[in-house]
Design an enzyme around this catalytic site. Structure first.
Site, PDB file in Angstrom:
ATOM      1  N   HIS A 150       1.921   2.161  -3.391  1.00  0.00           N
ATOM      2  CA  HIS A 150       0.896   2.885  -4.150  1.00  0.00           C
ATOM      3  C   HIS A 150       1.027   4.399  -3.957  1.00  0.00           C
ATOM      4  CE1 HIS A 150      -1.715   0.047  -6.163  1.00  0.00           C
ATOM      5  NE2 HIS A 150      -1.853  -0.688  -5.074  1.00  0.00           N
ATOM      6  N   GLU A 155       0.813  -1.218   0.000  1.00  0.00           N
ATOM      7  CA  GLU A 155       0.000   0.000   0.000  1.00  0.00           C
ATOM      8  C   GLU A 155       0.849   1.271   0.000  1.00  0.00           C
ATOM      9  OE1 GLU A 155      -2.880  -0.519  -0.781  1.00  0.00           O
ATOM     10  OE2 GLU A 155      -3.071  -2.610  -0.214  1.00  0.00           O
TER      11      GLU A 155
END
Length: 209
Positions: free
Chosen positions: A189, A186
């Protein structure tokens, strides 16, 4: 004008000003605010996918710092909608980052498999300060990369992270195992990195052997 009527009007004006202040901020652009406030807090947002060119371009961009503010209505609504998205029956992921719904801010949700009852937790401005040299082999998928998963061998087994809470507290902790992989995925990202980039590196390393 009666005294009670006057008090009611003043109270209404104070409430209106407070609501306006909750919406007026510099945390999000006008386009982001429109996207966030288009629906209530339990409504999932559209997941951006690399199969659409405009989505793919945004997913490759760097996200920016977000100032914690529990009184900010837009931030509150967004965090809740981001959670609704990762838990939606069409997604059912174990983590999600703000860029995956078109908002370039440093916000992620992670399911904590290392805690009792496997809770989902939100993190603002998370960053990894230490990666262990020891790695682990895991199979990863991504909500933004449909119908595909790959085995990676380059994820660190243990990481040290820093982050802000919604209340504005700055914290740090050590995360190990599969949960650390979710954090790495994550946070990537937020930096415009997809797990496919790591897959490419793994393949290049294998060729050297």
């Amino acid at each position: 004008m009666k005294k009670t009527t006057f008090i009611l009007i003043i109270s209404f004006l104070i409430l209106a000003c407070s609501s306006a202040k909750g919406l007026k901020d510099n945390l999000f652009s006008s386009e982001e605010k429109t996207l966030i406030m288009r629906a209530d807090s339990i409504t999932p947002m559209r997941v951006y996918k690399i199969t659409r060119k405009s989505d793919s371009l945004l997913l490759r961009k760097q996200s920016s710092y977000v100032k914690p503010n529990p009184k900010n209505m837009v931030l509150q609504n967004f965090v809740k909608r981001l959670y609704a998205t990762v838990r939606d029956s069409m997604s059912l992921g174990v983590g999600i980052a703000a860029p995956q719904v078109g908002i370039l801010k440093n916000i992620i949700w992670v399911q904590r498999f290392d805690k009792e009852n496997l809770p989902f937790e939100v993190y603002l401005n998370p960053k990894i300060t230490i990666y262990s040299e020891e790695t682990q082999t895991v199979r990863e998928g991504c909500l933004s990369i449909p119908d595909r998963s790959e085995t990676l061998s380059s994820r660190s087994k243990e990481i040290q992270i820093e982050y802000d809470t919604m209340e504005g507290n700055h914290k740090s902790e050590t995360v190990v195992g599969f949960t650390s992989v979710i954090f790495q995925h994550e946070i990537d990202h937020l930096n415009g990195i997809l797990y496919l980039d790591h897959l490419q590196k793994d393949m290049e390393e294998q060729k050297k052997l």
